[in-house]
Design an enzyme around this catalytic site. Structure first.
Site, PDB file in Angstrom:
ATOM      1  N   VAL B  61       0.368   6.375   6.753  1.00 50.80           N
ATOM      2  CA  VAL B  61       0.357   5.128   5.987  1.00 50.80           C
ATOM      3  C   VAL B  61       1.699   4.395   6.018  1.00 50.80           C
ATOM      4  O   VAL B  61       1.767   3.223   5.645  1.00 50.80           O
ATOM      5  CB  VAL B  61      -0.070   5.355   4.518  1.00 50.80           C
ATOM      6  CG1 VAL B  61      -1.488   5.866   4.436  1.00 50.80           C
ATOM      7  CG2 VAL B  61       0.903   6.278   3.790  1.00 50.80           C
ATOM      8  N   ASN B  87      -4.786   5.745  -1.676  1.00 45.03           N
ATOM      9  CA  ASN B  87      -4.661   6.979  -2.459  1.00 45.03           C
ATOM     10  C   ASN B  87      -3.591   7.918  -1.915  1.00 45.03           C
ATOM     11  O   ASN B  87      -3.141   8.815  -2.626  1.00 45.03           O
ATOM     12  CB  ASN B  87      -6.030   7.680  -2.468  1.00 45.03           C
ATOM     13  CG  ASN B  87      -5.974   9.074  -3.032  1.00 45.03           C
ATOM     14  OD1 ASN B  87      -5.645   9.262  -4.207  1.00 45.03           O
ATOM     15  ND2 ASN B  87      -6.273  10.063  -2.207  1.00 45.03           N
ATOM     16  N   SER B 139       0.030   6.039 -11.055  1.00 46.23           N
ATOM     17  CA  SER B 139       0.183   7.295 -11.794  1.00 46.23           C
ATOM     18  C   SER B 139       0.648   6.966 -13.196  1.00 46.23           C
ATOM     19  O   SER B 139       1.278   5.924 -13.432  1.00 46.23           O
ATOM     20  CB  SER B 139       1.233   8.179 -11.118  1.00 46.23           C
ATOM     21  OG  SER B 139       1.613   9.231 -11.980  1.00 46.23           O
ATOM     22  N   TYR B 152       9.304   9.220  -7.728  1.00 44.17           N
ATOM     23  CA  TYR B 152       7.854   9.038  -7.847  1.00 44.17           C
ATOM     24  C   TYR B 152       7.525   7.949  -8.878  1.00 44.17           C
ATOM     25  O   TYR B 152       6.674   7.090  -8.647  1.00 44.17           O
ATOM     26  CB  TYR B 152       7.227  10.371  -8.253  1.00 44.17           C
ATOM     27  CG  TYR B 152       5.726  10.402  -8.220  1.00 44.17           C
ATOM     28  CD1 TYR B 152       5.028  10.325  -7.015  1.00 44.17           C
ATOM     29  CD2 TYR B 152       4.976  10.524  -9.394  1.00 44.17           C
ATOM     30  CE1 TYR B 152       3.644  10.377  -6.982  1.00 44.17           C
ATOM     31  CE2 TYR B 152       3.593  10.583  -9.369  1.00 44.17           C
ATOM     32  CZ  TYR B 152       2.937  10.510  -8.162  1.00 44.17           C
ATOM     33  OH  TYR B 152       1.562  10.559  -8.142  1.00 44.17           O
ATOM     34  N   ALA B 153       8.218   7.977 -10.015  1.00 41.21           N
ATOM     35  CA  ALA B 153       7.970   6.979 -11.055  1.00 41.21           C
ATOM     36  C   ALA B 153       8.316   5.574 -10.551  1.00 41.21           C
ATOM     37  O   ALA B 153       7.582   4.610 -10.796  1.00 41.21           O
ATOM     38  CB  ALA B 153       8.776   7.307 -12.312  1.00 41.21           C
ATOM     39  N   ALA B 154       9.429   5.473  -9.832  1.00 45.20           N
ATOM     40  CA  ALA B 154       9.826   4.166  -9.297  1.00 45.20           C
ATOM     41  C   ALA B 154       8.799   3.683  -8.274  1.00 45.20           C
ATOM     42  O   ALA B 154       8.410   2.502  -8.261  1.00 45.20           O
ATOM     43  CB  ALA B 154      11.204   4.258  -8.651  1.00 45.20           C
ATOM     44  N   LYS B 156       5.593   4.517  -8.002  1.00 49.15           N
ATOM     45  CA  LYS B 156       4.306   4.181  -8.618  1.00 49.15           C
ATOM     46  C   LYS B 156       4.421   2.942  -9.514  1.00 49.15           C
ATOM     47  O   LYS B 156       3.478   2.161  -9.622  1.00 49.15           O
ATOM     48  CB  LYS B 156       3.777   5.378  -9.410  1.00 49.15           C
ATOM     49  CG  LYS B 156       3.356   6.556  -8.529  1.00 49.15           C
ATOM     50  CD  LYS B 156       2.271   6.157  -7.514  1.00 49.15           C
ATOM     51  CE  LYS B 156       1.604   7.364  -6.874  1.00 49.15           C
ATOM     52  NZ  LYS B 156       0.592   6.994  -5.870  1.00 49.15           N
ATOM     53  N   ILE B 185      -4.273  15.711 -13.725  1.00 51.69           N
ATOM     54  CA  ILE B 185      -5.598  15.894 -13.129  1.00 51.69           C
ATOM     55  C   ILE B 185      -5.629  17.226 -12.383  1.00 51.69           C
ATOM     56  O   ILE B 185      -4.644  17.613 -11.737  1.00 51.69           O
ATOM     57  CB  ILE B 185      -5.937  14.731 -12.159  1.00 51.69           C
ATOM     58  CG1 ILE B 185      -5.785  13.380 -12.865  1.00 51.69           C
ATOM     59  CG2 ILE B 185      -7.345  14.901 -11.584  1.00 51.69           C
ATOM     60  CD1 ILE B 185      -6.680  13.150 -14.062  1.00 51.69           C
TER      61      ILE B 185
END
Lengths: 91, 243
Positions: B61, B87, B139, B152-154, B156, B185
């Protein structure tokens, strides 16, 4: 080669139908600016749609924004690009 | 619409698998393209189960050329592409002070750049159709920004902002763009947690349980269906009430 008047008519129909404008194809002047003051009042999202529609309807691929700006000045400049190919991008 | 062509990235993971199954169950006429990168065992199993309704496609991707080639292949075959589910993603957690630049760039590249490239690749087709549904998997980290997940937070949070901005750009063309923010999840990403860590995590969830992948998939499928035609730029949390 397609008659120039007929080509311009088809471009106008494409513009009206794709952008769902509240004017008829006959009300658009060949040299009327598409963007800016005294224009048809199109915006950048309309331009994006026109680039896609030009390729779909006339097989004209417009590679970048600079060329798009030059092609999408009026119905007449669009007809030029379809008949002669898109202008080279300015350096 | 009976016949829909759907592209799901990260289709080998637990969430990707659940999303694929949700669309397979939605209509026997749906056709799925399962974008996978390295691991493809689960996707192959699904494709074997539904041989006439799935196709696996290798897709990195982060590579715009790979996206262009895949979308071209899909459109050549079906003359349409109705739904894109971005995804594909992963996390590489650590405190920012100790975070390796590779962990920063890698997480941003797959989660955020990948979503950008995907949206850009499908837009000409969807604009030409004057119809399309894009669902981006973000997320809860995008909204909660937990310690240890700066990358990851940045990424998403970027996905959420990209979703909202793009939604405004193309709303008038009949294309919707929405984001889903899953909380905790039950997928492979929870596997490293030991019993104590899991207990602590569950205690933070008002519903006192982790979510199932199919519960996230249901939200994705809804946002992609015709009933959600007036929903765009939305950010749907599926988190058991954490936020």
């Amino acid at each position: 080669m397609e008659n120039r008047d007929e080509l311009r008519r088809r471009i106008k129909v494409m513009i009206v139908e794709n952008l769902m404008l509240q004017v008829t194809a006959g009300e658009i002047d060949d040299h009327q600016p598409l963007f800016g003051p005294g224009s048809l009042g199109l915006d950048s999202v309309d331009a994006l749609q026109l680039v896609v529609a030009m390729e779909k309807h006339f097989g004209l691929k417009i590679a970048d924004q600079g060329i798009a700006r030059r092609v999408l000045q009026s119905v007449d400049t669009m007809a030029d690009a379809i008949q002669n190919g898109p202008p080279a991008n300015a350096p | 619409m009976n016949h829909r062509v759907i592209l799901i990235t990260g289709a080998n993971g637990g969430l990707g698998q659940a999303i694929a199954r949700a669309f397979l169950n939605e209509s026997p006429d749906n056709f799925l393209w399962l974008g996978v990168r390295q691991r493809r065992d689960a996707a192959e199993k699904l494709a074997a189960e539904f041989p006439d309704r799935c196709e696996i496609a290798a897709l990195d991707v982060t590579q715009p050329e790979a996206w262009r080639a895949l979308v071209e292949r899909i459109v050549e075959r079906h003359h349409r592409l109705d739904v894109l589910v971005n995804n594909a993603g992963f996390h590489a957690d650590s405190l920012l002070a100790q975070m390796q630049p590779e962990a920063w760039h890698g997480v941003l590249a797959t989660n955020l750049d990948g979503t950008f490239h995907g949206c850009q690749a499908v837009l000409p087709t969807m604009i030409s159709q004057r119809h399309g549904r894009i669902v981006n998997i973000a997320s809860l980290s995008a909204l909660a920004a937990p310690a240890g997940q700066a990358n990851y937070a940045a990424a998403k949070a970027g996905v959420v902002a990209l979703t909202q901005s793009l939604a405004k750009e193309i709303a008038r063309i009949g294309i919707t763009v929405n984001a889903v923010c899953p909380g905790f999840i039950e997928t492979g990403s929870l596997a490293p947690l030991d019993t104590e860590a899991r207990k602590t995590m569950v205690a933070r969830i008002p519903m006192r349980r982790v979510g199932r992948p199919d519960e996230v998939a249901a939200a994705v499928r809804f946002l992609a269906c015709s009933d959600a035609g007036y929903i765009t730029g939305s950010v749907l949390k599926v988190d058991g009430g954490i936020l």
